[in-house]
Design a protein around this motif. Structure first.
Motif, short mmCIF file in Angstrom:
data_model
loop_
_atom_site.label_atom_id
_atom_site.label_comp_id
_atom_site.label_asym_id
_atom_site.label_seq_id
_atom_site.Cartn_x
_atom_site.Cartn_y
_atom_site.Cartn_z
N ASP A 214 41.23 -77.92 55.00
CA ASP A 214 42.47 -77.66 55.74
C ASP A 214 43.66 -77.58 54.78
O ASP A 214 44.52 -76.71 54.91
N GLN A 215 43.70 -78.49 53.83
CA GLN A 215 44.80 -78.48 52.86
C GLN A 215 44.73 -77.27 51.95
O GLN A 215 45.76 -76.64 51.65
N SER A 218 45.90 -74.23 53.80
CA SER A 218 47.36 -74.24 53.90
C SER A 218 48.01 -73.79 52.59
O SER A 218 48.94 -72.97 52.59
N SER A 222 49.88 -70.00 52.14
CA SER A 222 51.28 -69.97 51.71
C SER A 222 51.44 -69.15 50.43
O SER A 222 52.39 -68.38 50.28
#
Length: 303
Positions: A214-215, A218, A222
């Motif tokens: 998940d990190q 992200s 970005s």
């Protein structure tokens, strides 16, 4: 007899995974962005060359899929969906799959060599890298997704070398990051769906953690937005295309990422990016709008 032949042919075609050929559309990126570049000179044959390069990549990628399915056939039989693959299911014999794979490799390498020696070098690199991935690196977490990403970068390079154009490092970086994003989303879906299954269904999954994925998703999503925005507004890009209006395409990239994340997190999809890109109406419309906008800016609305 004829009906049996055509039925068997369908199994062989299915084993080649033609639905995955959409990935090779990246080969056309160099052609599209060279259209409005005042420093590049495309001939009438350029589109044909890009098309042939994509075809040779399709042949080589299908050969690799066959090798992969031969190698993993026993593990695939214990997978909820891969067990239906023709080789795992036994509808395509190992001998036939091996001969088909070798034939596709020969066709791809011979065709690329005759078309462009640099294209031949790129496809050879892709072939060697995928063999190493199939027989080892696919079992190493994080390394596996970087190999997948490198494959997309090589596709973009193939489109550039066959056209004898210079592709922006920014576009290569965007290609790498976007491929990482898709691969991470796929691993997240697999971890949620298959994490409870035996390790050999996908060995690298035991080395992944959903929170980590998940990190990473992200971070990479970005980075895709920032990298693409910088590319469109970079002074060299503006000078090259004679316009700063490529910045108007940024919202399409953002929407595409947001929609894909929605499909991954809310609809529990993401295991087959090539299927999503061909079946999700909002993504298809967004991609079409992006393509039309890019072409309009590069060909019509330049300064």
């Amino acid at each position: 007899m004829a009906a049996s032949f055509w039925k068997q042919s369908i199994f062989y075609i299915k084993a080649m995974r033609p639905y995955q050929w959409t990935k090779n559309g990246v080969v056309f990126a160099a052609f599209i962005f060279a259209l409005g570049d005042k420093q590049q000179h495309l001939s009438k044959a350029s589109l044909n060359h890009a098309l042939l390069a994509a075809i040779f990549f399709c042949l080589m990628s299908s050969a690799i899929y066959l090798i992969n399915d031969i190698r993993d056939r026993n593990n695939d039989r214990q997978h909820p969906t891969k067990r239906f693959r023709p080789i795992a299911a036994g509808t395509v014999p190992l001998c036939g799959a091996s001969i088909l794979s070798l034939s596709l490799i020969i066709l791809s390498l011979t065709g690329s060599y005759l078309l462009n020696i640099q294209l031949f070098a790129v496809i050879c690199t892709y072939f060697i890298m995928q063999l190493v991935y199939t027989f080892g690196l696919k079992r190493v977490a994080l390394v596996d997704i970087f190999v997948i990403s490198a494959g997309f970068v090589l596709r973009a390079l193939a489109g550039a070398v066959v056209l004898h154009v210079v592709i922006s490092p920014w576009l290569l970086l965007c290609t790498m990051l976007l491929a990482l994003f898709l691969a991470l989303c796929k691993r997240r879906h697999e971890k949620n769906e298959l994490g409870h299954m035996p390790e050999h269904t996908r060995a690298s999954l035991t080395q992944y953690n959903v929170k980590l994925l998940d990190q990473l998703i992200s971070i990479v999503s970005s980075a895709v937005i920032v990298c693409y925005a910088l590319y469109t507004l970079w002074p060299d890009t503006v000078a090259k295309y004679g316009t700063s209006r490529l910045g108007f395409t940024i919202p399409f990239v953002i929407f595409g990422l947001f929609r894909y994340l929605d499909l991954v997190y809310r609809h529990e999809k993401g295991d087959r990016p090539e299927k999503i890109l061909l079946t999700d109406i909002p993504l298809i419309l967004n991609l079409l709008a992006y393509g039309v906008t890019v072409l309009a800016i590069l060909l019509i609305f330049r300064h």
